[in-house]
Design an enzyme around this catalytic site. Sequence first.
Site, PDB file in Angstrom:
ATOM      1  CG  ASP A  90      -1.998  -1.045   1.206  1.00 15.48           C
ATOM      2  OD1 ASP A  90      -1.713  -2.171   0.742  1.00 15.48           O
ATOM      3  OD2 ASP A  90      -3.111  -0.771   1.681  1.00 15.48           O
ATOM      4  CE  LYS A 152      -5.204   2.314   2.217  1.00 19.97           C
ATOM      5  NZ  LYS A 152      -4.099   1.638   2.943  1.00 19.97           N
ATOM      6  CE  LYS A 181      -6.807  -0.993   2.539  1.00 18.63           C
ATOM      7  NZ  LYS A 181      -5.490  -1.535   2.953  1.00 18.63           N
TER       8      LYS A 181
END
Length: 215
Positions: A90, A152, A181
């Site tokens: 991430d 995300k 996400k």
Amino acid sequence: MKDLKNYIDHTLLAATATESQIRNLCEEAKEHGFYAVCVNSSYVALAKNFLKDSEVKLAATIGFPLGAASASSKIQEAKKAVLDGAGEIDMVINIGFFKDRKYDEVKSEIQEIKKTIGNNLLKVIIETCYLTDDEIEKVSELVMQAGADYVKTSTGFGTRGASLKDVQIMKKVVGDKIKIKASGGIRDAETARQYIELGVSRIGTSSGIKIISNK
């Protein structure tokens, strides 16, 4: 809709996180069947050990939480995280570069990190709280073009976390080409379901147990 636990990245990213807290995070993830845990890169090897003999995936943050580290340092951090056992990365984009319209540099950084981690999943944090609607559209497009697996919303350390509007904008751009996400501020089952209904495939939260307990 799948069971809520299958959407959750059980997360602990506080600067004060201790080894015992990371152990507890991993034990909770195993006990409740969360999809993954997400930790800062320095704790990947530790978390990998705690998660052995389980199906729980392991994600590591890169360039977190500001995104302003050099591209080369992010690449090396991602490489080390994968070597330590992370199956998912991430990363935070360089938000200042994006604001300066250095789109090629932002895209190149994502591409290089994806190349470095190979078949492992790459989720790209765009930190929507600092972006206009038009900028969310533009950066979602860049993330998709760069070959990331997910876009995300947030780090959870900005001025706010995810919003339903953010996700609607992101979904309009990426469709089903890459996944989304949502993270930051998602603390109950009703809110989690609203995001999932909009097309979110993963939810980053430190409130996973509360979410699945109040479904």
